[in-house]
Write an enzyme that holds these catalytic residues in place. Structure first.
Site, PDB file in Angstrom:
ATOM      1  N   HIS A  70       0.795  -1.236   0.000  1.00 45.36           N
ATOM      2  CA  HIS A  70       0.000   0.000   0.000  1.00 45.36           C
ATOM      3  C   HIS A  70       0.824   1.281   0.000  1.00 45.36           C
ATOM      4  O   HIS A  70       0.269   2.369  -0.104  1.00 45.36           O
ATOM      5  CB  HIS A  70      -0.975   0.031   1.181  1.00 45.36           C
TER       6      HIS A  70
HETATM    7  C1  UD1 Z   1      -2.422   5.847   5.070  1.00 41.20           C
HETATM    8  C2  UD1 Z   1      -1.180   6.440   5.727  1.00 41.20           C
HETATM    9  C3  UD1 Z   1      -0.075   5.390   5.777  1.00 41.20           C
HETATM   10  C4  UD1 Z   1      -0.547   4.127   6.449  1.00 41.20           C
HETATM   11  C5  UD1 Z   1      -1.826   3.642   5.770  1.00 41.20           C
HETATM   12  C6  UD1 Z   1      -2.362   2.468   6.528  1.00 41.20           C
HETATM   13  C7  UD1 Z   1      -0.822   8.841   5.374  1.00 41.20           C
HETATM   14  C8  UD1 Z   1      -0.073   9.865   4.625  1.00 41.20           C
HETATM   15  N1  UD1 Z   1      -0.677   7.571   4.951  1.00 41.20           N
HETATM   16  O1  UD1 Z   1      -2.092   5.548   3.730  1.00 41.20           O
HETATM   17  O2  UD1 Z   1       1.017   5.907   6.522  1.00 41.20           O
HETATM   18  O3  UD1 Z   1       0.456   3.159   6.358  1.00 41.20           O
HETATM   19  O4  UD1 Z   1      -2.806   4.686   5.775  1.00 41.20           O
HETATM   20  O5  UD1 Z   1      -3.280   1.744   5.799  1.00 41.20           O
HETATM   21  O6  UD1 Z   1      -1.501   9.151   6.323  1.00 41.20           O
HETATM   22  N2  UD1 Z   1      -9.411   4.886   0.384  1.00 41.20           N
HETATM   23  C9  UD1 Z   1     -10.606   4.237   0.256  1.00 41.20           C
HETATM   24  N3  UD1 Z   1     -11.258   3.875   1.392  1.00 41.20           N
HETATM   25  C10 UD1 Z   1     -10.816   4.165   2.637  1.00 41.20           C
HETATM   26  C11 UD1 Z   1      -9.609   4.852   2.764  1.00 41.20           C
HETATM   27  C12 UD1 Z   1      -8.906   5.193   1.633  1.00 41.20           C
HETATM   28  O7  UD1 Z   1     -11.059   3.965  -0.845  1.00 41.20           O
HETATM   29  O8  UD1 Z   1     -11.488   3.789   3.623  1.00 41.20           O
HETATM   30  C13 UD1 Z   1      -8.641   5.215  -0.827  1.00 41.20           C
HETATM   31  C14 UD1 Z   1      -8.856   6.640  -1.329  1.00 41.20           C
HETATM   32  O9  UD1 Z   1      -8.870   6.582  -2.713  1.00 41.20           O
HETATM   33  C15 UD1 Z   1      -7.630   7.364  -0.842  1.00 41.20           C
HETATM   34  C16 UD1 Z   1      -6.562   6.275  -0.878  1.00 41.20           C
HETATM   35  O10 UD1 Z   1      -7.242   5.078  -0.522  1.00 41.20           O
HETATM   36  O11 UD1 Z   1      -7.300   8.458  -1.647  1.00 41.20           O
HETATM   37  C17 UD1 Z   1      -5.414   6.507   0.082  1.00 41.20           C
HETATM   38  O12 UD1 Z   1      -5.895   6.722   1.420  1.00 41.20           O
HETATM   39  P1  UD1 Z   1      -5.071   7.632   2.467  1.00 41.20           P
HETATM   40  O13 UD1 Z   1      -5.707   7.529   3.798  1.00 41.20           O
HETATM   41  O14 UD1 Z   1      -4.847   8.982   1.905  1.00 41.20           O
HETATM   42  O15 UD1 Z   1      -3.638   6.973   2.482  1.00 41.20           O
HETATM   43  P2  UD1 Z   1      -3.232   5.455   2.650  1.00 41.20           P
HETATM   44  O16 UD1 Z   1      -2.550   5.029   1.396  1.00 41.20           O
HETATM   45  O17 UD1 Z   1      -4.394   4.670   3.122  1.00 41.20           O
HETATM   46  N1  UDP Z   2      -4.425  -5.490   8.515  1.00 46.42           N
HETATM   47  C1  UDP Z   2      -5.716  -5.994   8.603  1.00 46.42           C
HETATM   48  N2  UDP Z   2      -6.335  -6.384   7.436  1.00 46.42           N
HETATM   49  C2  UDP Z   2      -5.730  -6.288   6.226  1.00 46.42           C
HETATM   50  C3  UDP Z   2      -4.400  -5.773   6.167  1.00 46.42           C
HETATM   51  C4  UDP Z   2      -3.785  -5.381   7.324  1.00 46.42           C
HETATM   52  O1  UDP Z   2      -6.279  -6.098   9.691  1.00 46.42           O
HETATM   53  O2  UDP Z   2      -6.346  -6.632   5.207  1.00 46.42           O
HETATM   54  C5  UDP Z   2      -3.765  -5.051   9.769  1.00 46.42           C
HETATM   55  C6  UDP Z   2      -2.435  -5.684  10.034  1.00 46.42           C
HETATM   56  O3  UDP Z   2      -2.592  -6.930  10.667  1.00 46.42           O
HETATM   57  C7  UDP Z   2      -1.758  -4.651  10.889  1.00 46.42           C
HETATM   58  C8  UDP Z   2      -2.309  -3.352  10.356  1.00 46.42           C
HETATM   59  O4  UDP Z   2      -3.493  -3.676   9.640  1.00 46.42           O
HETATM   60  O5  UDP Z   2      -2.128  -4.796  12.242  1.00 46.42           O
HETATM   61  C9  UDP Z   2      -1.319  -2.706   9.455  1.00 46.42           C
HETATM   62  O6  UDP Z   2      -1.930  -1.666   8.768  1.00 46.42           O
HETATM   63  P1  UDP Z   2      -1.410  -1.141   7.362  1.00 46.42           P
HETATM   64  O7  UDP Z   2      -0.617  -2.176   6.679  1.00 46.42           O
HETATM   65  O8  UDP Z   2      -2.599  -0.607   6.661  1.00 46.42           O
HETATM   66  O9  UDP Z   2      -0.537   0.132   7.780  1.00 46.42           O
HETATM   67  P2  UDP Z   2       0.946   0.345   8.342  1.00 46.42           P
HETATM   68  O10 UDP Z   2       1.172  -0.546   9.497  1.00 46.42           O
HETATM   69  O11 UDP Z   2       1.893   0.108   7.221  1.00 46.42           O
HETATM   70  O12 UDP Z   2       0.949   1.799   8.704  1.00 46.42           O
END
Ligand code: UD1
Ligand code: UDP
Length: 385
Positions: free
Chosen positions: A222
């Site tokens: 991601h």
């Molecule tokens: C965010 C965090 C990242 C973290 C990750 C965990 C920032 C800058 N990044 O990244 O550090 O590791 O969350 O998962 O804060 N979207 C949906 N549904 C949702 C949420 C998001 O469709 O419920 C889509 C949207 O198109 C959005 C994109 O995902 O633009 C990215 O979401 P965003 O929260 O901006 O960043 P993440 O890549 O999720």
């Molecule tokens: N996770 C989850 N379901 C998924 C993918 C990840 O519950 O489909 C959990 C995972 O076990 C961990 C957390 O989400 O506890 C990690 O989140 P993510 O990878 O989104 O973000 P990061 O840790 O890189 O910020």
């Protein structure tokens, strides 16, 4: 008896909601009369399988405040959150704001609280990738430097804060200019240990996906550096496909919404069709935490760019190929539990081949003893109670 400490917890992204479960549980089990928690959800993540599922299955109290900030560019998204958090702080004047990790929700909480002189407690403080091209590195540095309590999951994190002059000695009461740094272990370890047994009983994900114990690899992708850069995304999928063919290995990939969006935009059509056509590639929607740890516990190998999933692989004694050029969890690489492979198809294949042949060597615990959340509460009660 002293009034309970007013704690405002800010969550927004999936990993923060999961982390919050550990502190909410510690409060309920040992600090009920001493800490009164209010939960604010920024709404950064909003799909049911990125947010509500965790409240339901991990027993986290429902959010008291919902900002519905949603998605958007860094500026617009963070601005909406700062605005909403500031309004809540002015309304309720908590004694402390608790922030997790390094997302835009973390950054927003830190900026809003520091400017209103509300002390910040940062859980997962001190982590550094030393790569400021990552939005998370900017967020975590800013949050650390706005904090009064820095709760570090590892000794490396404490050392990183020392390098930045953040460790102060002999202070009676910490404050934003002289914060206190604590090595208390990782709340994610608390959670993984706490929920592992329940996952074994409740999750049917292996059966649903037709997977055998140790008969598959688990992958997650991601990071923007992987999803948004066409060359990187294609290299990673090429590597996954070739691994699954070479080792006749099922690969389960719960697809983060950012990846879903970017696969449509950035994956070469031929490669996309090959992934879709492969019986061994199980691309599934994001799963709940119980399903996720059930997958981690039973995988032969984990390939990920997630911070949380790297550690969880280690908690369950599974080798991990890190799909990034660097990691904040350097202990995993130093102890040969994980290998950095970036988005390089050859390095990913080599690392996976190695781990599939040899597994991981024995390793001491690196992330505390499962009571990190309790230690956070102990410190806050001591300093604020
Ligand atoms: C965010 C965090 C990242 C973290 C990750 C965990 C920032 C800058 N990044 O990244 O550090 O590791 O969350 O998962 O804060 N979207 C949906 N549904 C949702 C949420 C998001 O469709 O419920 C889509 C949207 O198109 C959005 C994109 O995902 O633009 C990215 O979401 P965003 O929260 O901006 O960043 P993440 O890549 O999720
Ligand atoms: N996770 C989850 N379901 C998924 C993918 C990840 O519950 O489909 C959990 C995972 O076990 C961990 C957390 O989400 O506890 C990690 O989140 P993510 O990878 O989104 O973000 P990061 O840790 O890189 O910020």
């Amino acid at each position: 008896m002293a009034a309970a400490i007013k704690l405002l917890t800010v969550v927004g992204a999936r990993p923060q909601i999961i982390k919050a479960a550990a502190i909410s549980r510690a409060i309920a089990n040992g600090f009920a009369g001493r800490i009164s928690e209010t939960i604010l959800h920024t709404g950064q993540h909003y799909d049911d399988n990125m947010s509500d599922v965790f409240f339901r299955e991990l027993g986290i109290p429902a959010a008291d405040v919902q900002l519905n900030a949603g998605s958007g560019g860094h500026g617009a998204q963070t601005a909406r959150m700062i605005d909403g958090i500031e309004a809540q702080l002015l309304k309720n004047r908590p004694d402390v704001v608790l922030l997790y990790g390094d997302t835009n929700s973390t950054l927003a909480g830190a900026v809003a609280a520091a400017k209103l002189h509300v002390p910040v407690a940062h859980v997962e403080a001190g982590l550094r990738s030393w790569n400021k091209a990552m939005p998370e590195e900017i967020n975590r540095i800013t949050c650390d430097h706005c904090s009064t309590w820095l709760f570090c999951p590892t000794e490396t994190a404490v050392k990183n804060l020392e390098r930045e002059g953040m460790v102060h000695h002999g202070m009676a009461k910490p404050n934003i200019n002289a914060p206190s740094v604590h090595m208390n272990g990782d709340v994610m370890f608390d959670n993984s240990m706490h929920f592992a047994e329940r996952a074994g009983k409740k999750s049917s994900v292996l059966r649903d996906q037709g997977l055998a114990q140790n008969g598959f690899a688990l992958a997650t992708i991601h990071r923007d550096h992987n999803t948004d850069v066409r060359e990187h995304l294609n290299a990673i999928f090429q590597a996954l496909l070739s691994l699954s063919d070479k080792h006749q290995l099922n690969i389960v990939l719960p697809v983060h919404p950012r990846l879903r969006k970017c696969m449509n935009a950035n994956l070469d059509p031929g490669l996309g069709a090959a992934v879709d056509g492969s019986k061994r590639m199980h691309l599934i929607p994001p799963v709940g935490f119980l399903d996720m740890i059930e997958l981690e516990r039973n995988a032969r190998l984990v390939l990920t760019d997630s911070g949380g999933v790297q550690k969880e692989a280690f908690f369950f004694n599974k080798p991990c190929v890190i799909l990034r050029p660097e990691t904040e969890w350097v202990e995993l690489v130093e102890h040969r539990q994980a290998v950095l492979a970036g988005a390089d198809a050859i390095r990913i294949n080599e690392a996976a081949d190695h781990f599939l042949a040899s597994g991981v060597p024995a390793c001491p615990p690196l992330f505390g003893d499962g009571s990190a959340a309790q230690r956070v509460c102990d410190v806050l009660v001591k300093d604020l109670g």
